[in-house]
Design a protein around this motif. Structure first.
Motif, short mmCIF file in Angstrom:
data_model
loop_
_atom_site.label_atom_id
_atom_site.label_comp_id
_atom_site.label_asym_id
_atom_site.label_seq_id
_atom_site.Cartn_x
_atom_site.Cartn_y
_atom_site.Cartn_z
N ILE A 320 0.85 -1.18 0.00
CA ILE A 320 0.00 0.00 0.00
C ILE A 320 0.89 1.24 0.00
O ILE A 320 1.86 1.32 0.74
CB ILE A 320 -0.93 0.03 1.24
CG1 ILE A 320 -2.08 -0.96 1.08
CG2 ILE A 320 -1.49 1.44 1.46
CD1 ILE A 320 -3.04 -0.97 2.26
N ASN A 321 0.55 2.20 -0.82
CA ASN A 321 1.15 3.52 -0.73
C ASN A 321 0.06 4.52 -0.40
O ASN A 321 -0.85 4.74 -1.20
CB ASN A 321 1.86 3.93 -2.03
CG ASN A 321 2.74 5.16 -1.83
OD1 ASN A 321 2.50 5.99 -0.96
ND2 ASN A 321 3.77 5.29 -2.65
N SER A 322 0.12 5.09 0.80
CA SER A 322 -0.89 6.06 1.22
C SER A 322 -0.26 7.42 1.48
O SER A 322 -0.90 8.30 2.04
CB SER A 322 -1.57 5.57 2.51
OG SER A 322 -0.63 5.45 3.56
N GLU A 323 1.00 7.58 1.07
CA GLU A 323 1.70 8.83 1.37
C GLU A 323 1.42 9.88 0.30
O GLU A 323 2.15 10.01 -0.70
CB GLU A 323 3.20 8.57 1.55
CG GLU A 323 3.50 7.80 2.81
CD GLU A 323 4.96 7.89 3.23
OE1 GLU A 323 5.77 8.51 2.52
OE2 GLU A 323 5.29 7.32 4.27
N VAL A 324 0.37 10.61 0.53
CA VAL A 324 -0.02 11.68 -0.38
C VAL A 324 -0.89 12.64 0.43
O VAL A 324 -1.59 12.24 1.35
CB VAL A 324 -0.80 11.12 -1.59
CG1 VAL A 324 -2.12 10.51 -1.17
CG2 VAL A 324 -1.03 12.20 -2.65
N TYR A 325 -0.78 13.92 0.11
CA TYR A 325 -1.67 14.90 0.72
C TYR A 325 -2.19 15.81 -0.39
O TYR A 325 -1.45 16.25 -1.26
CB TYR A 325 -0.97 15.76 1.77
CG TYR A 325 -1.82 16.95 2.17
CD1 TYR A 325 -2.90 16.79 3.03
CD2 TYR A 325 -1.59 18.22 1.63
CE1 TYR A 325 -3.72 17.86 3.36
CE2 TYR A 325 -2.40 19.29 1.95
CZ TYR A 325 -3.46 19.11 2.82
OH TYR A 325 -4.29 20.17 3.12
N GLY A 326 -3.47 16.07 -0.33
CA GLY A 326 -4.06 17.00 -1.27
C GLY A 326 -5.53 17.18 -0.93
O GLY A 326 -6.06 16.57 -0.01
N GLN A 327 -6.15 18.07 -1.65
CA GLN A 327 -7.58 18.26 -1.57
C GLN A 327 -8.04 18.67 -2.95
O GLN A 327 -7.21 18.81 -3.86
CB GLN A 327 -7.94 19.32 -0.51
CG GLN A 327 -7.14 20.58 -0.60
CD GLN A 327 -7.42 21.57 0.52
OE1 GLN A 327 -7.35 22.77 0.30
NE2 GLN A 327 -7.71 21.11 1.71
N THR A 328 -9.32 18.81 -3.16
CA THR A 328 -9.81 19.11 -4.49
C THR A 328 -9.10 20.33 -5.08
O THR A 328 -8.83 20.39 -6.27
CB THR A 328 -11.33 19.35 -4.46
OG1 THR A 328 -11.96 18.24 -3.80
CG2 THR A 328 -11.90 19.48 -5.86
N GLU A 329 -8.75 21.27 -4.23
CA GLU A 329 -8.12 22.50 -4.69
C GLU A 329 -6.67 22.30 -5.13
O GLU A 329 -6.16 23.06 -5.97
CB GLU A 329 -8.15 23.55 -3.57
CG GLU A 329 -9.54 24.05 -3.23
CD GLU A 329 -10.29 23.19 -2.21
OE1 GLU A 329 -11.25 23.70 -1.60
OE2 GLU A 329 -9.91 22.02 -2.02
#
Length: 546
Positions: A320-329
Protein backbone atom coordinates in the motif's frame (compact mmCIF):
# COMPACT_ATOMS: atom_id res chain seq x y z
CA UNK A 1 13.33 21.33 -0.05
CA UNK A 2 13.66 17.95 -1.81
CA UNK A 3 11.08 17.16 -4.46
CA UNK A 4 10.10 13.93 -6.17
CA UNK A 5 10.89 15.18 -9.69
CA UNK A 6 12.43 18.38 -11.01
CA UNK A 7 12.01 18.35 -14.80
CA UNK A 8 8.91 19.57 -16.60
CA UNK A 9 7.78 18.70 -20.13
CA UNK A 10 8.24 21.39 -22.76
CA UNK A 11 4.69 20.80 -23.96
CA UNK A 12 1.78 18.73 -22.81
CA UNK A 13 -1.82 18.13 -23.80
CA UNK A 14 -3.95 20.32 -21.57
CA UNK A 15 -7.44 19.66 -22.93
CA UNK A 16 -9.33 16.51 -21.94
CA UNK A 17 -11.11 15.96 -25.25
CA UNK A 18 -7.82 16.18 -27.15
CA UNK A 19 -6.30 13.59 -24.81
CA UNK A 20 -9.02 11.13 -25.76
CA UNK A 21 -8.80 11.90 -29.48
CA UNK A 22 -5.03 11.43 -29.48
CA UNK A 23 -5.29 8.19 -27.51
CA UNK A 24 -8.03 6.89 -29.83
CA UNK A 25 -5.79 7.60 -32.83
CA UNK A 26 -2.96 5.58 -31.26
CA UNK A 27 -4.90 2.78 -29.56
CA UNK A 28 -8.22 2.67 -31.44
CA UNK A 29 -8.99 -1.02 -30.82
CA UNK A 30 -7.29 -1.37 -27.43
CA UNK A 31 -9.46 -1.92 -24.36
CA UNK A 32 -9.87 1.24 -22.32
CA UNK A 33 -12.91 1.11 -20.00
CA UNK A 34 -14.77 -1.65 -18.18
CA UNK A 35 -17.66 -0.35 -16.12
CA UNK A 36 -21.14 -1.86 -16.20
CA UNK A 37 -20.93 -3.95 -19.35
CA UNK A 38 -18.21 -5.19 -21.67
CA UNK A 39 -14.77 -3.75 -22.28
CA UNK A 40 -14.92 -0.61 -24.43
CA UNK A 41 -12.04 0.38 -26.68
CA UNK A 42 -10.49 3.83 -26.95
CA UNK A 43 -12.14 4.19 -30.34
CA UNK A 44 -15.58 3.27 -29.00
CA UNK A 45 -15.37 5.76 -26.14
CA UNK A 46 -14.24 8.48 -28.56
CA UNK A 47 -17.09 7.70 -30.96
CA UNK A 48 -19.81 7.48 -28.32
CA UNK A 49 -18.70 10.69 -26.62
CA UNK A 50 -18.66 12.45 -30.02
CA UNK A 51 -22.28 11.40 -30.57
CA UNK A 52 -23.39 12.74 -27.20
CA UNK A 53 -21.34 15.90 -27.67
CA UNK A 54 -23.08 16.64 -30.98
CA UNK A 55 -26.46 15.99 -29.40
CA UNK A 56 -25.74 18.37 -26.51
CA UNK A 57 -24.83 21.05 -29.01
CA UNK A 58 -28.08 20.42 -30.87
CA UNK A 59 -29.89 21.04 -27.57
CA UNK A 60 -28.24 24.42 -27.32
CA UNK A 61 -25.33 23.63 -25.00
CA UNK A 62 -22.39 25.94 -25.69
CA UNK A 63 -18.93 26.60 -24.30
CA UNK A 64 -19.15 27.56 -20.64
CA UNK A 65 -22.63 26.09 -20.07
CA UNK A 66 -22.94 23.77 -17.11
CA UNK A 67 -24.12 20.17 -17.58
CA UNK A 68 -24.87 18.16 -14.45
CA UNK A 69 -24.47 14.38 -14.23
CA UNK A 70 -26.49 12.59 -11.56
CA UNK A 71 -25.82 8.95 -12.45
CA UNK A 72 -24.35 5.86 -10.81
CA UNK A 73 -21.16 4.41 -12.30
CA UNK A 74 -21.99 3.33 -15.84
CA UNK A 75 -20.63 3.50 -19.39
CA UNK A 76 -22.85 6.48 -20.20
CA UNK A 77 -21.28 8.45 -17.36
CA UNK A 78 -17.88 7.95 -18.97
CA UNK A 79 -19.19 9.08 -22.37
CA UNK A 80 -20.75 12.16 -20.77
CA UNK A 81 -17.48 13.20 -19.09
CA UNK A 82 -15.72 13.37 -22.45
CA UNK A 83 -18.69 14.70 -24.40
CA UNK A 84 -19.09 17.69 -22.10
CA UNK A 85 -15.35 18.37 -22.22
CA UNK A 86 -15.16 18.17 -26.01
CA UNK A 87 -17.66 21.00 -26.52
CA UNK A 88 -16.20 23.25 -23.84
CA UNK A 89 -19.16 22.90 -21.51
CA UNK A 90 -18.51 22.47 -17.78
CA UNK A 91 -19.31 19.20 -16.05
CA UNK A 92 -21.05 19.33 -12.66
CA UNK A 93 -20.82 15.86 -11.05
CA UNK A 94 -23.68 15.45 -8.58
CA UNK A 95 -23.48 12.92 -5.77
CA UNK A 96 -26.29 10.45 -6.49
CA UNK A 97 -27.26 10.37 -2.81
CA UNK A 98 -27.97 14.10 -2.53
CA UNK A 99 -31.49 15.21 -1.79
CA UNK A 100 -33.39 18.21 -0.49
CA UNK A 101 -31.39 21.35 0.24
CA UNK A 102 -28.06 19.60 -0.39
CA UNK A 103 -29.16 18.86 -3.97
CA UNK A 104 -30.92 22.18 -4.57
CA UNK A 105 -27.86 24.18 -3.51
CA UNK A 106 -25.44 22.49 -5.91
CA UNK A 107 -27.82 22.46 -8.87
CA UNK A 108 -28.97 26.05 -8.37
CA UNK A 109 -25.60 27.57 -7.56
CA UNK A 110 -23.88 25.92 -10.52
CA UNK A 111 -26.64 27.13 -12.84
CA UNK A 112 -26.74 23.78 -14.63
CA UNK A 113 -28.91 23.99 -17.75
CA UNK A 114 -28.91 20.25 -18.51
CA UNK A 115 -28.88 17.19 -16.26
CA UNK A 116 -28.28 13.53 -17.14
CA UNK A 117 -30.28 11.29 -14.79
CA UNK A 118 -31.62 7.83 -14.18
CA UNK A 119 -35.07 7.23 -12.68
CA UNK A 120 -33.96 7.60 -9.06
CA UNK A 121 -32.07 10.78 -9.89
CA UNK A 122 -35.09 12.16 -11.75
CA UNK A 123 -37.22 11.72 -8.64
CA UNK A 124 -34.76 13.74 -6.58
CA UNK A 125 -34.48 16.44 -9.25
CA UNK A 126 -38.28 16.65 -9.42
CA UNK A 127 -38.43 17.49 -5.71
CA UNK A 128 -36.37 20.66 -6.22
CA UNK A 129 -37.03 21.47 -9.91
CA UNK A 130 -39.23 24.48 -9.14
CA UNK A 131 -36.24 26.06 -7.35
CA UNK A 132 -33.86 25.57 -10.31
CA UNK A 133 -34.52 28.48 -12.71
CA UNK A 134 -31.60 27.63 -15.02
CA UNK A 135 -32.41 23.95 -15.53
CA UNK A 136 -34.23 23.39 -18.82
CA UNK A 137 -33.29 19.93 -20.16
CA UNK A 138 -33.18 16.44 -18.65
CA UNK A 139 -31.61 13.52 -20.52
CA UNK A 140 -32.98 10.22 -19.23
CA UNK A 141 -30.60 7.29 -19.13
CA UNK A 142 -32.88 4.28 -18.80
CA UNK A 143 -36.70 4.03 -18.91
CA UNK A 144 -37.59 7.37 -20.45
CA UNK A 145 -41.31 6.92 -19.75
CA UNK A 146 -40.56 6.36 -16.07
CA UNK A 147 -38.31 9.42 -16.05
CA UNK A 148 -41.03 11.50 -17.70
CA UNK A 149 -43.40 10.23 -15.02
CA UNK A 150 -40.96 11.18 -12.28
CA UNK A 151 -40.56 14.67 -13.76
CA UNK A 152 -44.25 15.24 -14.46
CA UNK A 153 -45.28 18.69 -13.37
CA UNK A 154 -41.91 20.21 -14.15
CA UNK A 155 -41.28 22.34 -17.23
CA UNK A 156 -38.19 20.39 -18.26
CA UNK A 157 -37.61 19.35 -21.86
CA UNK A 158 -37.01 15.60 -21.50
CA UNK A 159 -34.98 13.52 -23.95
CA UNK A 160 -33.98 9.87 -24.15
CA UNK A 161 -30.25 9.19 -23.98
CA UNK A 162 -30.61 6.49 -26.64
CA UNK A 163 -32.21 8.96 -29.03
CA UNK A 164 -29.53 11.54 -28.32
CA UNK A 165 -26.68 9.24 -29.36
CA UNK A 166 -28.45 7.68 -32.36
CA UNK A 167 -26.97 10.32 -34.66
CA UNK A 168 -23.53 9.66 -36.10
CA UNK A 169 -22.77 13.36 -36.56
CA UNK A 170 -19.59 14.87 -35.13
CA UNK A 171 -19.65 17.84 -32.77
CA UNK A 172 -18.72 21.31 -33.94
CA UNK A 173 -15.12 22.19 -33.09
CA UNK A 174 -14.62 24.41 -30.05
CA UNK A 175 -11.40 26.25 -29.30
CA UNK A 176 -10.16 25.37 -25.82
CA UNK A 177 -7.05 26.01 -23.74
CA UNK A 178 -5.68 24.72 -20.46
CA UNK A 179 -7.22 27.55 -18.45
CA UNK A 180 -10.76 26.81 -19.65
CA UNK A 181 -12.98 25.21 -17.01
CA UNK A 182 -13.63 21.48 -17.27
CA UNK A 183 -15.43 20.61 -14.02
CA UNK A 184 -17.12 22.30 -11.07
CA UNK A 185 -16.73 19.83 -8.23
CA UNK A 186 -18.53 20.62 -4.99
CA UNK A 187 -16.54 20.09 -1.83
CA UNK A 188 -17.63 20.41 1.79
CA UNK A 189 -17.92 23.94 3.11
CA UNK A 190 -16.37 25.05 6.37
CA UNK A 191 -18.45 28.07 7.30
CA UNK A 192 -21.40 27.55 5.01
CA UNK A 193 -22.77 25.41 2.17
CA UNK A 194 -20.46 23.34 0.00
CA UNK A 195 -18.39 25.33 -2.50
CA UNK A 196 -17.94 24.65 -6.21
CA UNK A 197 -14.26 24.02 -6.84
CA UNK A 198 -13.37 25.14 -10.39
CA UNK A 199 -11.11 22.62 -12.15
CA UNK A 200 -9.57 23.67 -15.44
CA UNK A 201 -8.66 21.33 -18.28
CA UNK A 202 -5.01 21.95 -17.48
CA UNK A 203 -5.41 20.97 -13.83
CA UNK A 204 -7.57 17.95 -14.69
CA UNK A 205 -4.98 16.58 -17.14
CA UNK A 206 -1.97 17.46 -14.96
CA UNK A 207 -2.97 15.26 -12.00
CA UNK A 208 -2.43 11.98 -13.93
CA UNK A 209 1.00 13.25 -15.04
CA UNK A 210 2.14 13.80 -11.45
CA UNK A 211 0.87 10.35 -10.45
CA UNK A 212 2.71 8.80 -13.42
CA UNK A 213 5.95 10.52 -12.46
CA UNK A 214 5.59 9.08 -8.98
CA UNK A 215 5.15 5.55 -10.39
CA UNK A 216 1.56 5.28 -9.20
CA UNK A 217 0.64 4.09 -12.70
CA UNK A 218 2.33 3.33 -16.01
CA UNK A 219 1.34 2.40 -19.53
CA UNK A 220 1.03 -1.33 -18.95
CA UNK A 221 -1.24 -0.91 -15.93
CA UNK A 222 -4.89 -1.75 -15.51
CA UNK A 223 -6.24 0.59 -12.83
CA UNK A 224 -9.29 -0.40 -10.80
CA UNK A 225 -11.56 1.33 -8.31
CA UNK A 226 -15.04 0.96 -6.89
CA UNK A 227 -15.43 4.60 -5.91
CA UNK A 228 -18.08 6.73 -7.65
CA UNK A 229 -17.38 8.75 -10.78
CA UNK A 230 -18.64 11.90 -9.09
CA UNK A 231 -15.33 11.87 -7.16
CA UNK A 232 -11.80 12.65 -8.38
CA UNK A 233 -10.53 9.19 -7.36
CA UNK A 234 -12.53 7.37 -10.04
CA UNK A 235 -12.80 10.17 -12.59
CA UNK A 236 -9.25 11.51 -12.57
CA UNK A 237 -7.01 9.14 -10.59
CA UNK A 238 -8.31 6.11 -12.54
CA UNK A 239 -10.19 7.11 -15.71
CA UNK A 240 -7.92 10.00 -16.76
CA UNK A 241 -4.75 8.33 -15.45
CA UNK A 242 -5.31 5.28 -17.65
CA UNK A 243 -6.02 7.60 -20.58
CA UNK A 244 -2.82 9.56 -20.00
CA UNK A 245 -0.57 6.57 -20.65
CA UNK A 246 -2.62 4.24 -22.83
CA UNK A 247 -3.60 1.94 -19.97
CA UNK A 248 -6.91 0.36 -18.98
CA UNK A 249 -9.45 1.45 -16.35
CA UNK A 250 -11.97 -0.62 -14.41
CA UNK A 251 -14.72 1.38 -12.69
CA UNK A 252 -16.84 -0.99 -10.61
CA UNK A 253 -20.49 0.05 -10.26
CA UNK A 254 -20.58 -0.99 -6.58
CA UNK A 255 -17.98 -1.83 -3.95
CA UNK A 256 -18.20 -5.34 -2.44
CA UNK A 257 -15.61 -5.91 0.27
CA UNK A 258 -16.00 -9.70 0.13
CA UNK A 259 -15.16 -10.01 -3.58
CA UNK A 260 -13.14 -6.92 -4.50
CA UNK A 261 -9.66 -8.48 -4.44
CA UNK A 262 -10.80 -11.68 -6.19
CA UNK A 263 -12.53 -9.68 -8.89
CA UNK A 264 -9.50 -7.44 -9.34
CA UNK A 265 -7.42 -10.57 -9.93
CA UNK A 266 -9.92 -12.04 -12.37
CA UNK A 267 -10.08 -8.81 -14.41
CA UNK A 268 -6.31 -8.38 -14.57
CA UNK A 269 -6.04 -5.25 -12.42
CA UNK A 270 -2.46 -4.25 -11.57
CA UNK A 271 -3.19 -1.12 -9.50
CA UNK A 272 -6.17 -0.67 -7.19
CA UNK A 273 -7.26 2.72 -5.87
CA UNK A 274 -9.46 2.55 -2.80
CA UNK A 275 -10.35 4.56 0.30
CA UNK A 276 -9.12 3.87 3.83
CA UNK A 277 -12.49 2.63 5.04
CA UNK A 278 -12.59 0.14 2.14
CA UNK A 279 -9.27 -1.38 3.23
CA UNK A 280 -10.66 -1.96 6.71
CA UNK A 281 -13.78 -3.56 5.28
CA UNK A 282 -11.70 -5.87 3.05
CA UNK A 283 -9.52 -6.91 5.97
CA UNK A 284 -12.65 -7.66 8.02
CA UNK A 285 -13.61 -10.44 5.58
CA UNK A 286 -12.68 -14.04 6.32
CA UNK A 287 -9.30 -15.07 4.82
CA UNK A 288 -9.40 -17.20 1.65
CA UNK A 289 -6.91 -19.37 -0.21
CA UNK A 290 -7.24 -17.02 -3.18
CA UNK A 291 -6.12 -13.94 -1.24
CA UNK A 292 -2.72 -13.88 -2.95
CA UNK A 293 -3.90 -15.13 -6.36
CA UNK A 294 -3.83 -11.91 -8.36
CA UNK A 295 -1.49 -9.71 -10.38
CA UNK A 296 -1.90 -6.51 -8.35
CA UNK A 297 1.41 -4.70 -7.91
CA UNK A 298 0.21 -1.68 -5.91
CA UNK A 299 -2.69 -0.38 -3.85
CA UNK A 300 -3.02 3.36 -3.36
CA UNK A 301 -5.16 4.10 -0.39
CA UNK A 302 -5.82 7.25 1.64
CA UNK A 303 -6.01 7.47 4.55
CA UNK A 304 -4.55 4.42 6.27
CA UNK A 305 -2.02 3.53 8.95
CA UNK A 306 1.31 1.64 9.08
CA UNK A 307 -0.46 -1.14 10.97
CA UNK A 308 -2.91 -1.48 8.11
CA UNK A 309 -0.08 -1.48 5.51
CA UNK A 310 1.46 -4.44 7.29
CA UNK A 311 -1.78 -6.42 7.68
CA UNK A 312 -2.77 -5.82 4.06
CA UNK A 313 0.62 -6.85 2.71
CA UNK A 314 0.85 -9.97 4.90
CA UNK A 315 -2.57 -11.14 3.78
CA UNK A 316 -2.68 -10.13 0.10
CA UNK A 317 1.00 -9.54 -0.80
CA UNK A 318 -0.01 -6.09 -2.09
CA UNK A 319 2.03 -3.08 -0.95
CA UNK A 320 0.00 0.00 0.00
CA UNK A 321 1.15 3.52 -0.73
CA UNK A 322 -0.89 6.06 1.22
CA UNK A 323 1.70 8.83 1.37
CA UNK A 324 -0.02 11.68 -0.38
CA UNK A 325 -1.67 14.90 0.72
CA UNK A 326 -4.06 17.00 -1.27
CA UNK A 327 -7.58 18.26 -1.57
CA UNK A 328 -9.81 19.11 -4.49
CA UNK A 329 -8.12 22.50 -4.69
CA UNK A 330 -4.54 21.13 -4.88
CA UNK A 331 -4.31 17.47 -5.76
CA UNK A 332 -1.73 16.16 -5.00
CA UNK A 333 0.42 18.65 -3.08
CA UNK A 334 2.75 16.01 -1.61
CA UNK A 335 3.41 12.41 -2.62
CA UNK A 336 5.84 9.52 -2.11
CA UNK A 337 6.85 7.62 -5.28
CA UNK A 338 6.06 3.93 -5.56
CA UNK A 339 8.86 1.67 -4.38
CA UNK A 340 10.23 4.18 -1.86
CA UNK A 341 10.29 3.22 1.81
CA UNK A 342 7.35 4.85 3.55
CA UNK A 343 7.63 7.09 6.60
CA UNK A 344 5.13 6.08 9.30
CA UNK A 345 2.67 8.93 9.68
CA UNK A 346 4.14 10.81 6.71
CA UNK A 347 2.28 12.18 3.70
CA UNK A 348 5.20 12.43 1.28
CA UNK A 349 7.34 15.29 0.03
CA UNK A 350 6.30 18.36 -1.89
CA UNK A 351 5.24 17.63 -5.49
CA UNK A 352 7.23 19.35 -8.27
CA UNK A 353 4.51 21.71 -9.45
CA UNK A 354 3.78 23.51 -6.17
CA UNK A 355 5.32 25.32 -3.23
CA UNK A 356 4.18 24.34 0.25
CA UNK A 357 4.71 26.03 3.60
CA UNK A 358 3.46 25.76 7.15
CA UNK A 359 2.17 29.07 8.55
CA UNK A 360 0.95 30.33 11.91
CA UNK A 361 -2.28 32.27 12.52
CA UNK A 362 -0.58 35.47 11.34
CA UNK A 363 0.56 33.84 8.08
CA UNK A 364 4.17 33.73 9.24
CA UNK A 365 6.23 30.64 8.42
CA UNK A 366 6.82 28.43 11.46
CA UNK A 367 10.09 26.72 12.32
CA UNK A 368 10.74 23.20 11.03
CA UNK A 369 8.82 20.63 13.05
CA UNK A 370 6.22 23.06 14.36
CA UNK A 371 2.53 22.54 13.55
CA UNK A 372 0.68 25.19 11.55
CA UNK A 373 -1.68 25.58 8.63
CA UNK A 374 -0.68 23.93 5.34
CA UNK A 375 -0.60 26.48 2.50
CA UNK A 376 0.14 25.81 -1.17
CA UNK A 377 0.67 27.76 -4.39
CA UNK A 378 1.47 26.70 -7.99
CA UNK A 379 4.78 26.88 -9.83
CA UNK A 380 3.14 26.27 -13.21
CA UNK A 381 -0.06 27.60 -14.80
CA UNK A 382 -3.26 25.55 -14.54
CA UNK A 383 -2.04 22.97 -12.02
CA UNK A 384 -4.34 23.93 -9.13
CA UNK A 385 -7.97 24.93 -8.84
CA UNK A 386 -9.16 28.20 -10.37
CA UNK A 387 -11.18 29.44 -7.39
CA UNK A 388 -14.71 28.79 -6.11
CA UNK A 389 -17.58 29.05 -8.56
CA UNK A 390 -19.74 32.12 -8.06
CA UNK A 391 -18.04 32.77 -4.71
CA UNK A 392 -15.32 35.43 -5.02
CA UNK A 393 -15.30 36.12 -1.27
CA UNK A 394 -14.46 32.49 -0.46
CA UNK A 395 -11.80 32.49 -3.18
CA UNK A 396 -10.16 35.65 -1.84
CA UNK A 397 -10.23 34.30 1.72
CA UNK A 398 -8.64 31.00 0.71
CA UNK A 399 -5.98 32.74 -1.42
CA UNK A 400 -4.97 35.45 1.04
CA UNK A 401 -1.36 36.64 0.85
CA UNK A 402 -0.95 34.75 -2.46
CA UNK A 403 -1.14 31.30 -0.82
CA UNK A 404 -4.04 28.84 -0.91
CA UNK A 405 -4.93 28.16 2.73
CA UNK A 406 -6.00 24.53 2.94
CA UNK A 407 -7.70 24.71 6.33
CA UNK A 408 -5.57 21.75 7.45
CA UNK A 409 -2.83 21.62 10.06
CA UNK A 410 0.48 19.83 9.53
CA UNK A 411 4.23 20.00 10.02
CA UNK A 412 7.37 19.44 7.94
CA UNK A 413 10.38 17.51 9.22
CA UNK A 414 14.05 18.15 8.42
CA UNK A 415 13.81 15.93 5.32
CA UNK A 416 10.85 17.89 3.92
CA UNK A 417 8.26 15.17 4.64
CA UNK A 418 4.80 16.46 5.46
CA UNK A 419 2.95 15.11 8.49
CA UNK A 420 -0.79 15.80 8.60
CA UNK A 421 -1.95 16.90 12.05
CA UNK A 422 -5.63 17.80 11.99
CA UNK A 423 -8.42 19.55 10.16
CA UNK A 424 -8.65 23.21 11.00
CA UNK A 425 -12.03 23.49 9.35
CA UNK A 426 -15.27 22.34 10.87
CA UNK A 427 -15.94 19.47 8.48
CA UNK A 428 -16.37 15.71 8.70
CA UNK A 429 -15.41 12.74 6.55
CA UNK A 430 -17.61 9.65 6.46
CA UNK A 431 -17.95 6.79 3.98
CA UNK A 432 -15.42 8.51 1.74
CA UNK A 433 -17.49 11.71 1.61
CA UNK A 434 -16.61 15.14 2.97
CA UNK A 435 -19.49 16.67 4.93
CA UNK A 436 -19.92 20.29 5.92
CA UNK A 437 -20.91 20.55 9.59
CA UNK A 438 -22.58 23.87 8.88
CA UNK A 439 -24.59 22.49 5.97
CA UNK A 440 -25.68 19.46 7.98
CA UNK A 441 -26.70 21.58 10.96
CA UNK A 442 -28.78 23.84 8.72
CA UNK A 443 -30.54 20.76 7.31
CA UNK A 444 -31.34 19.46 10.81
CA UNK A 445 -32.92 22.80 11.70
CA UNK A 446 -35.57 22.16 9.05
CA UNK A 447 -37.27 19.82 11.54
CA UNK A 448 -40.01 21.77 13.33
CA UNK A 449 -39.04 20.37 16.76
CA UNK A 450 -35.32 21.21 16.55
CA UNK A 451 -34.37 24.67 17.80
CA UNK A 452 -30.58 24.26 17.69
CA UNK A 453 -28.18 21.66 16.31
CA UNK A 454 -24.45 21.01 16.57
CA UNK A 455 -22.71 18.07 14.89
CA UNK A 456 -19.24 16.65 15.30
CA UNK A 457 -17.26 13.52 14.47
CA UNK A 458 -16.60 10.59 16.75
CA UNK A 459 -14.19 7.74 15.97
CA UNK A 460 -15.61 5.03 13.73
CA UNK A 461 -14.56 1.37 13.95
CA UNK A 462 -14.03 1.31 10.15
CA UNK A 463 -11.99 4.52 10.06
CA UNK A 464 -12.92 8.13 9.26
CA UNK A 465 -15.83 9.56 11.33
CA UNK A 466 -19.19 8.57 12.66
CA UNK A 467 -21.45 11.56 13.20
CA UNK A 468 -23.02 12.70 16.45
CA UNK A 469 -25.76 15.32 16.38
CA UNK A 470 -26.51 17.26 19.55
CA UNK A 471 -29.91 18.94 19.39
CA UNK A 472 -31.96 21.31 21.53
CA UNK A 473 -35.71 20.99 21.04
CA UNK A 474 -38.21 23.81 20.78
CA UNK A 475 -40.10 24.55 23.94
CA UNK A 476 -42.37 21.68 24.98
CA UNK A 477 -41.43 19.49 22.03
CA UNK A 478 -40.76 15.79 22.26
CA UNK A 479 -39.36 13.49 19.63
CA UNK A 480 -38.70 9.76 19.35
CA UNK A 481 -35.62 8.16 17.79
CA UNK A 482 -37.81 6.53 15.15
CA UNK A 483 -39.44 9.84 14.16
CA UNK A 484 -36.11 11.63 13.94
CA UNK A 485 -34.53 8.83 11.92
CA UNK A 486 -37.36 8.97 9.36
CA UNK A 487 -36.77 12.71 9.03
CA UNK A 488 -33.06 12.10 8.49
CA UNK A 489 -33.79 9.54 5.77
CA UNK A 490 -35.93 11.99 3.85
CA UNK A 491 -33.82 15.11 4.27
CA UNK A 492 -30.20 13.93 4.21
CA UNK A 493 -27.85 11.94 1.97
CA UNK A 494 -27.41 8.54 3.58
CA UNK A 495 -23.75 9.15 4.42
CA UNK A 496 -24.64 12.36 6.31
CA UNK A 497 -27.24 10.71 8.56
CA UNK A 498 -25.93 10.90 12.15
CA UNK A 499 -25.39 7.59 13.87
CA UNK A 500 -25.64 9.22 17.30
CA UNK A 501 -28.08 11.81 18.61
CA UNK A 502 -28.22 13.44 22.03
CA UNK A 503 -31.08 15.73 23.08
CA UNK A 504 -29.71 18.46 25.35
CA UNK A 505 -31.25 21.33 27.29
CA UNK A 506 -28.57 23.74 26.06
CA UNK A 507 -25.13 23.83 24.43
CA UNK A 508 -21.93 25.02 26.11
CA UNK A 509 -21.13 28.45 24.65
CA UNK A 510 -18.32 30.97 24.67
CA UNK A 511 -18.61 34.55 25.88
CA UNK A 512 -19.47 35.58 22.31
CA UNK A 513 -22.28 33.00 22.22
CA UNK A 514 -20.56 30.46 19.96
CA UNK A 515 -21.14 26.77 20.54
CA UNK A 516 -18.01 25.25 22.08
CA UNK A 517 -17.78 22.09 20.00
CA UNK A 518 -14.60 21.00 21.70
CA UNK A 519 -16.65 20.48 24.85
CA UNK A 520 -19.22 18.47 22.93
CA UNK A 521 -16.40 16.31 21.53
CA UNK A 522 -15.00 15.82 25.04
CA UNK A 523 -18.50 14.82 26.17
CA UNK A 524 -18.48 12.05 23.56
CA UNK A 525 -21.04 9.24 23.68
CA UNK A 526 -23.03 9.43 26.90
CA UNK A 527 -25.65 7.23 28.55
CA UNK A 528 -28.34 9.51 27.14
CA UNK A 529 -27.04 9.31 23.55
CA UNK A 530 -29.21 7.47 21.04
CA UNK A 531 -27.27 5.02 18.88
CA UNK A 532 -29.41 4.49 15.80
CA UNK A 533 -27.29 1.58 14.59
CA UNK A 534 -27.69 -0.24 17.92
CA UNK A 535 -31.46 0.40 17.68
CA UNK A 536 -31.58 -1.23 14.26
CA UNK A 537 -32.31 2.09 12.56
CA UNK A 538 -30.06 1.86 9.49
CA UNK A 539 -30.38 2.68 5.81
CA UNK A 540 -30.01 -0.36 3.58
CA UNK A 541 -27.99 -0.19 0.37
CA UNK A 542 -31.18 -0.35 -1.71
CA UNK A 543 -32.68 2.59 0.22
CA UNK A 544 -29.81 5.04 -0.17
CA UNK A 545 -31.21 6.89 -3.17
CA UNK A 546 -34.87 6.84 -2.18
Amino acid sequence: MERIVTEFPATRIQVLGDMLRDAAAKYADQDYILCDGEWLSYGQVDDQSDRLAASLQSLGVRKGDRVAIMLPNCDEYVFAIFAIAKIGAIQVPINTYLKGEFLRHQMAESGAAVVLVDVLGARQIASVADMLPDLRVAIGLDDCDAIKGALIGTELDIHSYETCVASASAPMAVELAGHDLCVILYTSGTTGPSKGCMISHGYYTWIPEILRRAGWHEGADTLMTATPLFHTNAQIWVLASALSCGGRAIIEPVFHASTFIDRAGELGATVIRIMGSMVNMILAQSPKESDKSHGIRLATCVPTTPETWKLFFERFAIPINSEVYGQTECNPATITPAGIDLTPGGAGKVAPHVELKILDEGDNEVVTGEVGEIVVRPLLPNVMFSGYWNNPDATAKAWRNLWHHTGDYGRLDEEGTLFFADRKSDSLRRRGENISSTELEEALLQHASIAAAAVHGVPSPVGEDDIKACVVLTGGSKITPEELFEFFKGALPYYAVPRYVEVMDEFPKSVVNRVQKFKLRERGITDSTWDFEAMGLVIGRDERRR
